[in-house]
Design a protein around this motif. Structure first.
Motif, PDB file in Angstrom:
ATOM      1  N   LEU A   1      16.000  52.127  76.522  1.00 32.90           N
ATOM      2  CA  LEU A   1      16.820  51.890  77.701  1.00 32.90           C
ATOM      3  C   LEU A   1      15.967  51.781  78.952  1.00 32.90           C
ATOM      4  O   LEU A   1      16.096  50.843  79.747  1.00 32.90           O
ATOM      5  N   GLU A   2      15.053  52.741  79.141  1.00 27.14           N
ATOM      6  CA  GLU A   2      14.167  52.697  80.306  1.00 27.14           C
ATOM      7  C   GLU A   2      13.164  51.552  80.197  1.00 27.14           C
ATOM      8  O   GLU A   2      12.700  51.028  81.211  1.00 27.14           O
ATOM      9  N   PHE A   3      12.857  51.149  78.969  1.00 26.66           N
ATOM     10  CA  PHE A   3      11.942  50.045  78.722  1.00 26.66           C
ATOM     11  C   PHE A   3      12.452  48.736  79.342  1.00 26.66           C
ATOM     12  O   PHE A   3      11.674  47.876  79.742  1.00 26.66           O
TER      13      PHE A   3
ATOM     14  N   SER B   1       6.754  50.426  77.305  1.00 24.12           N
ATOM     15  CA  SER B   1       6.078  49.882  78.476  1.00 24.12           C
ATOM     16  C   SER B   1       6.977  48.841  79.134  1.00 24.12           C
ATOM     17  O   SER B   1       7.176  47.752  78.624  1.00 24.12           O
ATOM     18  N   SER B   2       7.556  49.207  80.279  1.00 23.72           N
ATOM     19  CA  SER B   2       8.447  48.285  80.974  1.00 23.72           C
ATOM     20  C   SER B   2       7.698  47.160  81.667  1.00 23.72           C
ATOM     21  O   SER B   2       8.312  46.206  82.142  1.00 23.72           O
TER      22      SER B   2
ATOM     23  N   THR C   1      28.421  40.020  82.447  1.00 21.64           N
ATOM     24  CA  THR C   1      29.814  40.448  82.354  1.00 21.64           C
ATOM     25  C   THR C   1      30.027  41.549  81.317  1.00 21.64           C
ATOM     26  O   THR C   1      31.026  42.257  81.383  1.00 21.64           O
ATOM     27  N   ASP C   2      29.107  41.696  80.361  1.00 19.96           N
ATOM     28  CA  ASP C   2      29.292  42.653  79.263  1.00 19.96           C
ATOM     29  C   ASP C   2      27.989  43.420  79.049  1.00 19.96           C
ATOM     30  O   ASP C   2      26.933  42.822  78.823  1.00 19.96           O
ATOM     31  N   ILE C   3      28.046  44.755  79.132  1.00 26.17           N
ATOM     32  CA  ILE C   3      26.877  45.614  78.938  1.00 26.17           C
ATOM     33  C   ILE C   3      27.192  46.625  77.855  1.00 26.17           C
ATOM     34  O   ILE C   3      28.223  47.317  77.909  1.00 26.17           O
ATOM     35  N   ARG C   4      26.286  46.732  76.862  1.00 26.22           N
ATOM     36  CA  ARG C   4      26.432  47.701  75.776  1.00 26.22           C
ATOM     37  C   ARG C   4      25.125  48.489  75.678  1.00 26.22           C
ATOM     38  O   ARG C   4      24.081  47.907  75.381  1.00 26.22           O
ATOM     39  N   LEU C   5      25.192  49.782  75.922  1.00 27.03           N
ATOM     40  CA  LEU C   5      23.986  50.604  75.999  1.00 27.03           C
ATOM     41  C   LEU C   5      24.077  51.786  75.060  1.00 27.03           C
ATOM     42  O   LEU C   5      25.145  52.386  74.877  1.00 27.03           O
ATOM     43  N   SER C   6      22.930  52.124  74.474  1.00 31.22           N
ATOM     44  CA  SER C   6      22.767  53.378  73.744  1.00 31.22           C
ATOM     45  C   SER C   6      22.042  54.348  74.676  1.00 31.22           C
ATOM     46  O   SER C   6      20.902  54.113  75.083  1.00 31.22           O
ATOM     47  N   VAL C   7      22.708  55.435  75.048  1.00 32.84           N
ATOM     48  CA  VAL C   7      22.241  56.324  76.115  1.00 32.84           C
ATOM     49  C   VAL C   7      21.695  57.610  75.516  1.00 32.84           C
ATOM     50  O   VAL C   7      22.362  58.254  74.689  1.00 32.84           O
ATOM     51  N   PRO C   8      20.495  58.040  75.914  1.00 34.30           N
ATOM     52  CA  PRO C   8      19.956  59.317  75.419  1.00 34.30           C
ATOM     53  C   PRO C   8      20.629  60.491  76.111  1.00 34.30           C
ATOM     54  O   PRO C   8      21.180  60.374  77.200  1.00 34.30           O
ATOM     55  N   ARG C   9      20.556  61.636  75.483  1.00 33.07           N
ATOM     56  CA  ARG C   9      21.235  62.812  76.034  1.00 33.07           C
ATOM     57  C   ARG C   9      20.492  63.408  77.214  1.00 33.07           C
ATOM     58  O   ARG C   9      21.036  64.249  77.927  1.00 33.07           O
ATOM     59  N   ASN C  10      19.247  63.015  77.435  1.00 30.44           N
ATOM     60  CA  ASN C  10      18.485  63.546  78.569  1.00 30.44           C
ATOM     61  C   ASN C  10      18.476  62.562  79.732  1.00 30.44           C
ATOM     62  O   ASN C  10      17.525  62.469  80.493  1.00 30.44           O
ATOM     63  N   LEU C  11      19.545  61.810  79.861  1.00 29.79           N
ATOM     64  CA  LEU C  11      19.646  60.808  80.913  1.00 29.79           C
ATOM     65  C   LEU C  11      19.696  61.475  82.285  1.00 29.79           C
ATOM     66  O   LEU C  11      20.340  62.498  82.490  1.00 29.79           O
ATOM     67  N   THR C  12      19.013  60.850  83.236  1.00 26.89           N
ATOM     68  CA  THR C  12      19.038  61.327  84.617  1.00 26.89           C
ATOM     69  C   THR C  12      19.463  60.191  85.535  1.00 26.89           C
ATOM     70  O   THR C  12      19.401  59.013  85.176  1.00 26.89           O
ATOM     71  N   GLU C  13      19.885  60.553  86.740  1.00 25.75           N
ATOM     72  CA  GLU C  13      20.342  59.540  87.683  1.00 25.75           C
ATOM     73  C   GLU C  13      19.203  58.677  88.187  1.00 25.75           C
ATOM     74  O   GLU C  13      19.435  57.603  88.745  1.00 25.75           O
TER      75      GLU C  13
ATOM     76  N   LEU D   1      21.414  38.687  75.347  1.00 22.88           N
ATOM     77  CA  LEU D   1      20.147  39.348  75.064  1.00 22.88           C
ATOM     78  C   LEU D   1      20.424  40.693  74.402  1.00 22.88           C
ATOM     79  O   LEU D   1      21.167  41.517  74.934  1.00 22.88           O
ATOM     80  N   VAL D   2      19.816  40.888  73.216  1.00 23.46           N
ATOM     81  CA  VAL D   2      19.941  42.143  72.476  1.00 23.46           C
ATOM     82  C   VAL D   2      18.542  42.717  72.312  1.00 23.46           C
ATOM     83  O   VAL D   2      17.647  42.055  71.776  1.00 23.46           O
ATOM     84  N   VAL D   3      18.337  43.926  72.770  1.00 22.91           N
ATOM     85  CA  VAL D   3      17.051  44.603  72.660  1.00 22.91           C
ATOM     86  C   VAL D   3      17.187  45.694  71.605  1.00 22.91           C
ATOM     87  O   VAL D   3      17.893  46.679  71.803  1.00 22.91           O
ATOM     88  N   GLY D   4      16.513  45.476  70.476  1.00 28.50           N
ATOM     89  CA  GLY D   4      16.529  46.451  69.403  1.00 28.50           C
ATOM     90  C   GLY D   4      15.324  47.362  69.482  1.00 28.50           C
ATOM     91  O   GLY D   4      14.636  47.434  70.511  1.00 28.50           O
ATOM     92  N   PRO D   5      15.025  48.084  68.402  1.00 28.35           N
ATOM     93  CA  PRO D   5      13.822  48.940  68.387  1.00 28.35           C
ATOM     94  C   PRO D   5      12.566  48.105  68.627  1.00 28.35           C
ATOM     95  O   PRO D   5      12.315  47.136  67.923  1.00 28.35           O
ATOM     96  N   CYS D   6      11.796  48.465  69.630  1.00 28.87           N
ATOM     97  CA  CYS D   6      10.619  47.681  69.989  1.00 28.87           C
ATOM     98  C   CYS D   6       9.314  48.443  69.809  1.00 28.87           C
ATOM     99  O   CYS D   6       8.244  47.869  69.996  1.00 28.87           O
TER     100      CYS D   6
END
Length: 587
Positions: free
Chosen positions: A271-273, A248-249, A285-297, A239-244
């Protein structure tokens, strides 16, 4: 005809004898001096004087024109006949070639392949995104049947906006079948059958990208709902999620992917979507993420990275390479720390705080492959099982406390300054200064024009003693190159690409060394330089003709000397130009 007639008259005037008696009457009105000058200059042949044709000349020329005209008509008629004969021959030739190709195709060995094997060939063919299974279906009926029977080549699907229909683009993009409504998705799923599905979702709202027309969020919801109701979610392995165009999750509330193997998010805005999907992952088994700089835990990456099946993680931090508070990187580090299942980690744009004098160590006990891209100044690592390390774009590992950055099993090191914009970091930074390893087997270096940093890197003679050495597109002096490989007493294979070598390099390989100061040769007997080197591949495409004339005999001479010395050479190939290709001196 007038032009031809003028040329004939000109040639006739050149052949005319100007000493006939008629010309003397034209001189009667001239003075004695003028007539004398004309006779001496004009009539002596120094100046051309055209004589008008007589009536007999005109009559004779007209007869000649008639004769030549008839001759020309005959030749033209013969030319047309032969032209038609030639065209008939070309047509027959093409027909025979088509029949010959048909007969050869009839007995071609590919026709003997079982449909299952031919389907594997089709699958390999469609791995190239520029190739389409629709092309295979247009060859023969049997190929069409085999293509439809091979479900895997139809398993790549993209859910997209209807804008592609109005733009007139191809039905396939990036090797995927485009679907913009429920009916098209239904057809694509039926064509894929029970094959594992590879689905990409790329919906862009015109609010964010005005050039994308026809966006319909209702159609998007319908396709996701149809995917869930058709029970095909269990077949989705990738599953690849591109610009949507939406965040709204809730769109994922009724959908699960229990058999998903790889998960990729191309845009950090989405990402949060996709957060509501993470709890349904069981076999990823394989995760590839683009992470924003304002990421929180609060996003909960810790739970995502704690999957027991997770093996490979790739993180691309989007935004500034410098962070004021380091919250994003601290959150990522805590999410990855002490994960015993991750064996491959790729980091891009990861740059901790500049003033952090005591960085926290990232512990990954089973990490085997580490890739750092885009000026990643990543944390110190405690990875005792690391075997492969790749540094690109000015990336390096930070210094850590005592006991960190020890990689005793490291056998492969790749340093590439040509990828990304941060390669100039290697001008002043030693990328291997802060970590320790025992003995490399493969060393691959591409340093471009950063000569100062290269000299500093190659100064680690004790550590950089590989069996396989690759040097690509790097400015290096002959003395530094020969000194470097001369100290590699374990060197068995050498590959050089994009470096214009001189005759001195091959003379060095053919020269003796007075003393072998190596544990491999304790007696210290004399021998050739690099005595274990049995494979050499040099790519000097783009070299001048003068360089080729000097380098080629030097390479041949070096090979002959090494063979006579008893070295079992396995490969000795050089490419001096694109046109001539590779020259294998052992062939």
């Amino acid at each position: 005809m007038a032009l031809k007639y003028t040329e004939i008259l000109r040639s006739d005037s050149e052949e005319t004898d100007y000493t006939d008696t008629d010309s003397g009457s034209d001189l009667s009105g001239m003075s004695n001096s003028a007539s004398t000058e004309l006779l001496e200059n004009g009539l002596s042949g120094n100046k051309e004087v055209m004589r008008l044709p007589t009536a007999s000349d005109i009559l004779e020329t007209k007869k000649l024109i008639q004769t030549k005209t008839a001759e020309l008509a005959t030749v033209e008629a013969d030319y047309l006949i032969k032209k038609r004969n030639f065209e008939d021959c070309v047509t027959k030739l093409q027909a025979i070639e088509r029949e010959l190709l048909k007969h050869k195709a009839y007995i071609a060995r590919i026709r003997t392949l079982p449909p299952e094997v031919l389907g594997l060939v089709f699958l390999f063919y469609t791995h190239d995104h520029s190739q389409s299974p629709w092309t295979l279906m247009q060859v023969t009926r049997s190929w069409r049947a085999t293509a439809l029977f091979t479900r895997e080549i139809w398993a790549k699907i993209m859910l997209s906006s209807p804008g592609w229909q109005k733009s007139g683009s191809s039905r396939r993009k990036e090797g995927r079948a485009l679907c913009s409504n429920k009916e098209q998705l239904d057809m694509a799923l039926r064509r894929a059958g029970n094959a594992p599905l590879d689905i990409m979702i790329s919906f862009i709202n015109p609010k964010y990208n005005p050039w994308v027309r026809g966006y319909d969020s209702k159609a998007y919801r319908e396709m996701l709902g149809f995917l869930a109701s058709s029970r095909k979610c269990s077949q989705v392995h990738h599953l690849v999620v591109g610009p949507c165009g939406t965040r709204s999750s809730s769109w994922w509330d009724e959908i699960e992917f229990p058999e998903l193997k790889t998960f990729q998010v191309l845009s950090c805005d989405n990402l949060e979507f996709t957060k509501n999907l993470w709890d349904t992952f069981k076999k990823v088994t394989d995760i590839r993420l683009s992470v924003p700089r304002n990421l929180t835990e609060s996003l909960g990456l810790k739970s995502l990275f704690s999957l027991p099946t997770l093996v490979s993680v790739s993180l691309d931090v989007v935004g500034s390479n410098r962070f004021d508070d380091g919250s994003t990187l601290n959150s990522l580090q805590r999410s990855l720390d002490k994960n015993s299942s991750i064996t491959t980690l790729e980091l891009s744009g990861v740059c901790p705080e500049m003033h952090d004098t005591n960085p926290r160590v990232t512990k990954l006990p089973n990490l085997q492959v580490l890739i750092l891209n885009a000026r990643s100044e990543s944390w110190p690592f405690d990875a005792p099982r690391l075997t492969s390390l790749t540094l690109t774009g000015g990336s390096h590992i930070l210094a850590g406390p005592l006991g960190s950055n020890h990689f005793p099993l490291l056998i492969s090191l790749i340093i590439d300054a040509s990828i990304g914009r941060g390669g100039n970091n290697y001008r002043k930074i030693d990328p291997i200064k802060h970590f320790h390893f025992h003995q490399l087997y493969t060393l691959d270096i591409c340093y471009g024009g950063y000569k100062e940093g290269l000299a500093q890197l190659l100064g680690h003679q004790a550590e950089l003693n590989p069996a396989i050495f690759r040097l690509r597109k790097t400015i290096i002096s002959s003395s530094l190159l020969t000194k470097t490989i001369g100290n590699m007493d374990r060197l068995e294979e050498l590959e050089i690409d994009g470096i214009m070598l001189k005759k001195d390099f091959f003379d060095f390989l053919a020269s003796p060394r007075t003393k072998l100061e190596s544990p491999l040769f304790p007696s210290g007997e004399a021998g050739l330089q690099c005595p274990l080197l049995v494979k050499l591949q040099v790519d000097m495409h783009g070299s001048t003709v003068a360089q080729s004339r000097v380098v080629r005999p030097a390479a041949k001479r070096a090979l002959d000397i090494r063979v006579k010395a008893g070295i079992p050479m396995a490969k000795w190939s050089i490419r001096l130009s694109e046109a001539r290709g590779w020259v294998d001196f052992l062939a």
